[in-house]
Design a protein around this motif. Structure first.
Motif, short mmCIF file in Angstrom:
data_model
loop_
_atom_site.label_atom_id
_atom_site.label_comp_id
_atom_site.label_asym_id
_atom_site.label_seq_id
_atom_site.Cartn_x
_atom_site.Cartn_y
_atom_site.Cartn_z
N ILE A 122 -101.93 -99.78 -39.81
CA ILE A 122 -102.15 -99.94 -38.38
C ILE A 122 -100.99 -100.69 -37.73
CG2 ILE A 122 -103.63 -101.00 -36.62
CD1 ILE A 122 -104.84 -98.49 -37.90
N CYS B 278 -97.96 -98.59 -37.19
CA CYS B 278 -98.16 -97.48 -36.23
C CYS B 278 -97.83 -96.12 -36.84
CB CYS B 278 -97.34 -97.68 -34.96
SG CYS B 278 -97.77 -99.17 -34.04
N THR B 279 -97.77 -96.05 -38.17
CA THR B 279 -97.40 -94.81 -38.84
C THR B 279 -98.34 -94.54 -40.00
OG1 THR B 279 -95.06 -95.16 -38.30
CG2 THR B 279 -95.54 -93.57 -40.01
N LYS C 273 -104.23 -89.67 -34.17
CA LYS C 273 -104.33 -89.84 -32.72
C LYS C 273 -105.43 -90.82 -32.35
CE LYS C 273 -104.96 -87.24 -28.41
NZ LYS C 273 -105.18 -85.89 -27.82
N GLU C 274 -106.59 -90.69 -33.01
CA GLU C 274 -107.70 -91.60 -32.71
C GLU C 274 -107.34 -93.05 -33.02
OE1 GLU C 274 -111.75 -92.51 -34.86
OE2 GLU C 274 -112.01 -90.75 -33.55
N LYS C 275 -106.53 -93.25 -34.07
CA LYS C 275 -106.17 -94.60 -34.50
C LYS C 275 -104.89 -95.11 -33.84
CE LYS C 275 -109.67 -94.68 -37.23
NZ LYS C 275 -110.84 -95.54 -36.93
N GLY C 276 -104.30 -94.31 -32.95
CA GLY C 276 -103.07 -94.74 -32.30
C GLY C 276 -101.87 -94.74 -33.22
N LEU C 277 -101.88 -93.83 -34.20
CA LEU C 277 -100.81 -93.76 -35.19
C LEU C 277 -99.98 -92.50 -35.02
CD1 LEU C 277 -102.95 -94.72 -38.33
CD2 LEU C 277 -101.44 -96.25 -37.03
#
Length: 277
Positions: free
Chosen positions: A41, A44-45, A77-81
């Motif tokens: 997290i 971001c990847t 996408k849901e996790k902002g990654l």
């Protein structure tokens, strides 16, 4: 060059070219350590590895597509990654990449079994599928090559992808029929390339997942894919066995995502003859 052999070679070349997309020029691929969910997290990847085939991940023109490719991007996408997805033909290299931390998720049709529970955890099932015998259609009723019953596999050589769980199934089948089935593991090719080799007459028999066989059969009208060597089995994704928080996050997301229209459309798009668990 025969068009079917060319098909197999093109698949291997495509994997090599697409893999290069993930390593910038002049820079070696980094050696990574195992990452927990919080580290993923924070970075971001999301790093995933999958198989190059017409179900998991493939390149068509200038577009990358595939069931597992799209599922990974939906989760990221849901996790902002940002999803970094690497195609790799070798089963063992995919496993090594997961275990040494180069990848966070093994995201292709991973057969759920007890053989690797000491190194990998499985997500909730994503697909139900079977393993099929791939052979050429009978030329006539006296065709000695054609397998009409699995008992006829006695003393025959069957080709499988190296490291495939099909090896274990064929070993059990050999015991069941009370005779030897010779198993030849192929290192360089994936399942679709084995289909091409059978179609071309380079080998007589191979094993392939039902979904991949169904997705490819229009390219090989001379093939017979009617003989299943296994019952329906669960196929999932895998994570390193210490990464329980990532596993819980994936399972919670899968439970929600399976209730959406997007998931239904995705399964209809890619799983022509596979079943949803």
């Amino acid at each position: 060059m025969n068009k079917y052999l060319k098909y197999g070679i093109m698949g291997v070349i495509a994997v090599a070219l697409s893999t290069l997309l993930f390593t910038p020029k002049g820079q070696e691929a980094p050696v990574s350590s195992l990452r927990g969910y919080e580290e993923i997290i924070q970075s971001c990847t999301l790093r995933a590895v999958t198989e190059y085939n017409s179900i998991s991940y493939f390149v068509e023109g200038d577009t990358i597509d595939g069931l597992h490719y799209e599922l990974l991007h939906a989760f990221a996408k849901e996790k902002g990654l940002v999803a970094e997805i690497t195609p790799e033909m070798s089963i063992e290299k995919r496993m090594e990449g997961l275990q040494n931390g180069n990848f966070d998720i093994l995201a292709n049709n991973v057969l759920v079994s007890s053989d690797r529970t000491d190194s990998m955890l499985y997500t909730h099932p994503i697909l139900l599928s079977r393993q099929l015998l791939i052979q050429r259609k009978a030329q006539d009723e006296n065709d000695s090559i054609y397998i009409s019953s699995l008992l006829d596999l006695a003393n025959k050589t069957v080709h499988v992808v190296e490291g495939s769980p099909s090896v274990y199934r064929l070993q059990h089948l050999s015991n069941e029929i009370g005779d030897t089935i010779y198993i030849k593991e192929i290192e360089k090719y994936g399942q679709e390339q084995l289909l091409a080799l059978v179609a071309n007459g380079d080998i007589d028999y191979a094993i392939c997942d039902e979904g991949i066989a169904q997705a490819s059969i229009n390219n090989f009208p001379q093939l017979d894919i009617e003989k299943a060597i296994s019952f329906l089995q669960f196929y999932s994704w895998g994570v390193y066995y210490h990464n329980t928080i990532l596993l819980d996050s994936l399972n919670a997301w899968l439970n929600r995502y399976k209730q959406t229209r997007d998931y239904q459309k995705l399964m209809k798009k890619y799983s022509t003859n596979q079943q949803m668990p």
